[in-house]
Write a protein that holds these residues in place. Structure first.
Motif, mmCIF file in Angstrom:
data_model
loop_
_atom_site.group_PDB
_atom_site.id
_atom_site.type_symbol
_atom_site.label_atom_id
_atom_site.label_comp_id
_atom_site.label_asym_id
_atom_site.label_seq_id
_atom_site.Cartn_x
_atom_site.Cartn_y
_atom_site.Cartn_z
ATOM 1 N N LEU A 70 39.533 46.614 21.445
ATOM 2 C CA LEU A 70 40.598 47.278 20.694
ATOM 3 C C LEU A 70 41.865 46.438 20.601
ATOM 4 O O LEU A 70 42.753 46.737 19.795
ATOM 5 C CB LEU A 70 40.921 48.644 21.303
ATOM 6 N N THR A 71 41.950 45.378 21.398
ATOM 7 C CA THR A 71 43.113 44.479 21.349
ATOM 8 C C THR A 71 42.794 43.196 20.591
ATOM 9 O O THR A 71 43.637 42.295 20.528
ATOM 10 C CB THR A 71 43.577 44.105 22.765
ATOM 11 N N GLN A 72 41.614 43.102 20.014
ATOM 12 C CA GLN A 72 41.184 41.853 19.377
ATOM 13 C C GLN A 72 41.049 42.013 17.866
ATOM 14 O O GLN A 72 40.915 43.117 17.347
ATOM 15 C CB GLN A 72 39.838 41.403 19.969
ATOM 16 N N GLY A 73 41.081 40.871 17.171
ATOM 17 C CA GLY A 73 40.871 40.883 15.734
ATOM 18 C C GLY A 73 42.027 41.461 14.960
ATOM 19 O O GLY A 73 41.854 42.006 13.870
ATOM 20 N N CYS A 74 43.252 41.315 15.490
ATOM 21 C CA CYS A 74 44.445 41.788 14.783
ATOM 22 C C CYS A 74 45.556 40.778 15.045
ATOM 23 O O CYS A 74 45.375 39.591 14.781
ATOM 24 C CB CYS A 74 44.810 43.200 15.224
ATOM 25 N N THR B 71 38.442 47.234 0.656
ATOM 26 C CA THR B 71 38.388 46.076 1.545
ATOM 27 C C THR B 71 39.092 46.408 2.845
ATOM 28 O O THR B 71 40.274 46.745 2.850
ATOM 29 C CB THR B 71 39.068 44.853 0.899
ATOM 30 N N MET B 72 38.377 46.317 3.964
ATOM 31 C CA MET B 72 38.998 46.575 5.260
ATOM 32 C C MET B 72 39.813 45.364 5.709
ATOM 33 O O MET B 72 39.400 44.216 5.529
ATOM 34 C CB MET B 72 37.932 46.892 6.308
ATOM 35 N N PRO C 228 45.604 51.353 16.988
ATOM 36 C CA PRO C 228 46.224 50.309 16.171
ATOM 37 C C PRO C 228 45.399 49.014 16.266
ATOM 38 O O PRO C 228 44.950 48.676 17.357
ATOM 39 C CB PRO C 228 47.589 50.133 16.823
ATOM 40 N N PHE C 229 45.209 48.340 15.141
ATOM 41 C CA PHE C 229 45.468 48.762 13.775
ATOM 42 C C PHE C 229 44.180 48.662 12.981
ATOM 43 O O PHE C 229 43.306 47.864 13.306
ATOM 44 C CB PHE C 229 46.537 47.877 13.130
ATOM 45 N N CYS C 230 44.074 49.439 11.907
ATOM 46 C CA CYS C 230 42.938 49.329 10.995
ATOM 47 C C CYS C 230 43.409 49.791 9.625
ATOM 48 O O CYS C 230 44.054 50.834 9.513
ATOM 49 C CB CYS C 230 41.737 50.136 11.479
ATOM 50 N N LEU D 137 38.124 45.283 14.827
ATOM 51 C CA LEU D 137 38.525 46.053 13.653
ATOM 52 C C LEU D 137 37.514 47.147 13.340
ATOM 53 O O LEU D 137 37.886 48.300 13.072
ATOM 54 C CB LEU D 137 38.676 45.124 12.447
ATOM 55 N N LEU D 138 36.229 46.814 13.388
ATOM 56 C CA LEU D 138 35.199 47.811 13.078
ATOM 57 C C LEU D 138 35.220 48.966 14.081
ATOM 58 O O LEU D 138 35.044 50.132 13.707
ATOM 59 C CB LEU D 138 33.824 47.155 13.055
#
Length: 529
Positions: free
Chosen positions: A15-19, A100-101, A288-290, A353-354
């Motif tokens: 949840l802390t990755q890909g942002c 688009t996500m 957060p966040f998506c 993100l997913l």
């Protein structure tokens, strides 16, 4: 039990990755920049949905379950993405719309910016981006909307070979397009909102100047459909008038990141010809966040054409040489945007993100399962009762900020409500603005500064029991972690903290949890005092 704990730890880390850096957890505090957590906090009070959300136990376990499924069959990752996109389209009444996500609402700005840039290149001039409600939208909006990096941490840094600089362009220096930002305010110097007709007039005159004296070929105009304080700028009527007057020289974008919208509100905007940015991590209660960007069919076709080999302005070459891939990889691009999808490289799936979208979708499904009229009644009742509770306490330290416009005639008030309804916003407010004051040595009360507000926001999210120097340390509320929405500056001397109702709280109240919710509201107000 051990495997379950391991899986919960993995999910919390994902949840802390890909942002970007906003959701990185501070090892000392266990919280990110918004003073929230990446795990459920038992016994906590959550009223922060207009900034961020602390995951509930229910959505967190839904995430754990999904992660187990992906571990058993990693090939289901693409299917998860496709299923979520399809379901969001169905719920929002936007089935078939290119969705688009993106890692956040900020970097979702890049997609409509590309469409606007394609037009500017074809028409042979620079691009300007008008950011409405400046200061009451995402902090990186102005930078992202002109194609600039806004965070020191990229969502997928492995997809970017060079060092990037905050404020630097995502486009390569040798072929960098000219894009300018124009920021417009919602309020006057005293923190009062301009009436809607003045806001519309300001946007219209700014567009006229940008396309006239300033020599821009195209203007990307942001219509903010729910600012940090719950307001609209400009009206949909204004946007439609601009499109009618200037045609393709105006690219209309609805910033609906809060998604404090009626059913089919997002699709209404897409059908009106606007690109739309939405999130699952504000009102809907996802971590957060998506975010997602939705494009009307005409913009989809336009972008596909502009990215083709030999198209005017070489947008294809600019995108290929850019660092867009560090934000968006091919797997997240819908098949409708076939040329962009083929142009971007594949990366390892942005699983963080997913998972954030999967957890948000859990709330979205449950929220929209409640009849729309019932939801609105619940939201109105919470707003009314919570404001009455604050008034009844009669505290000198915690009050309600009366968010009035600079003209208070009743006719204008009705007009503002009508404009919000036409844009698809919820019929009534769902965000409470808190006016905090502290005593001076002479006994007078003064408004808290922004720095003091930020400190209060952090302290509210912590267990303060046992802290040296607190008054009446035996009070139970000191131990309760209360998550509120971050402070917003309305002008140089007025700053407000916020409390909001979002989908998770609406769902709780629909199940009859009113007494517990009311007790919580009394608790966070008392702790704030």
């Amino acid at each position: 039990a051990a495997p379950q704990l391991d899986m919960e730890g993995r999910l919390a880390e994902l949840l802390t990755q890909g942002c970007d850096d906003r959701i990185v957890i501070n090892a000392k505090t266990g919280m990110h920049k918004y003073n929230g957590t990446n795990r459920p906090v038992p016994g906590s009070i959550r009223r922060s949905s207009c900034t961020f959300n602390v995951p509930t136990e229910e959505v967190f376990q839904d995430g754990v379950k999904t992660l187990h499924q992906l571990d058993a069959d990693p090939g289901q990752t693409d299917a998860l993405h496709e299923t979520m996109v399809k379901r969001l389209g169905e719920i929002w009444g936007a089935a078939g719309t290119a969705l688009t996500m993106f890692p956040s609402g900020t970097d979702a700005e890049f997609l409509p910016m590309l469409v606007a840039l394609a037009r500017a290149l074809r028409l042979g001039g620079p691009l300007a981006s008008i950011i409405s409600c400046a200061g009451e939208v995402g902090s990186g909006t102005s930078q992202a909307s002109v194609g600039q990096h806004f965070s020191p941490l990229l969502p997928q840094p492995e997809m970017h070979e060079n060092v990037h600089v905050v404020g630097g362009s995502i486009f390569a220096e040798e072929d960098r397009p000219e894009i300018r930002a124009i920021e417009l305010k919602l309020r006057d110097a005293h923190g009062k909102r301009f009436p809607m007709e003045e806001l519309d007039a300001t946007v219209k005159s700014s567009v006229e100047k940008a396309l006239g004296d300033d020599g821009n070929a195209v203007v990307l105009v942001h219509m903010v459909v729910g600012s940090k304080t719950g307001h609209l700028m400009p009206s949909l009527e204004c946007m439609q008038a601009l499109i009618s007057t200037y045609g393709e020289r105006v690219l209309p974008l609805a910033d609906a990141c809060q998604v404090r919208m009626v059913d089919n509100g997002l699709q209404h905007l897409v059908s009106a010809g606007l690109a739309v940015i939405a999130t699952g991590s504000k009102f809907y209660g996802g971590p957060p966040f998506c975010a997602a960007a939705l494009l009307p069919d005409a913009m989809v076709a336009e972008l596909n054409t502009a990215l083709a080999e030999g198209a005017p302005g070489n947008l294809r070459g600019k995108v290929k040489a850019s660092s867009l891939n560090a934000y968006l990889d091919a797997s997240l691009v819908p098949p409708e945007l076939s040329v962009l999808k083929a142009l971007l490289r594949d990366a390892s799936p942005n699983l963080g993100l997913l998972m954030r979208w999967r957890m948000a979708l859990c709330n979205i499904e449950n929220y929209h399962a409640i009849p729309e009229h019932e939801r609105h009644c619940i939201e109105n009742e919470w707003m009314s009762e919570t404001q009455d509770l604050i008034r009844a306490k009669g505290l000198e330290t915690v009050g309600l900020f009366e968010d009035v416009s600079s003209r208070r005639a009743s006719m204008q008030r009705r007009g503002t409500v009508a404009f919000k309804a036409e844009s698809g916003m919820l019929p009534d407010a769902t965000i409470i603005l808190l006016d905090l004051r502290k005593p001076e040595a002479d006994g007078s009360m003064r408004r808290c500064t922004l720095a003091e507000m930020k400190r209060i926001h952090n302290l509210m999210a912590r267990d303060l029991s046992g802290t040296a120097g607190i008054q009446e340390p035996e009070k139970a509320e000191w131990a309760i972690r209360c998550f509120l929405a971050q402070p917003v500056s309305l002008c140089s001397s007025i700053h407000v903290l916020r409390a909001a109702i979002g989908a998770p709280l609406t769902i709780r109240l629909s199940k009859g949890d009113n007494e517990a919710v009311r007790s919580e509201d009394g608790c966070w107000v008392d702790k704030l005092h």
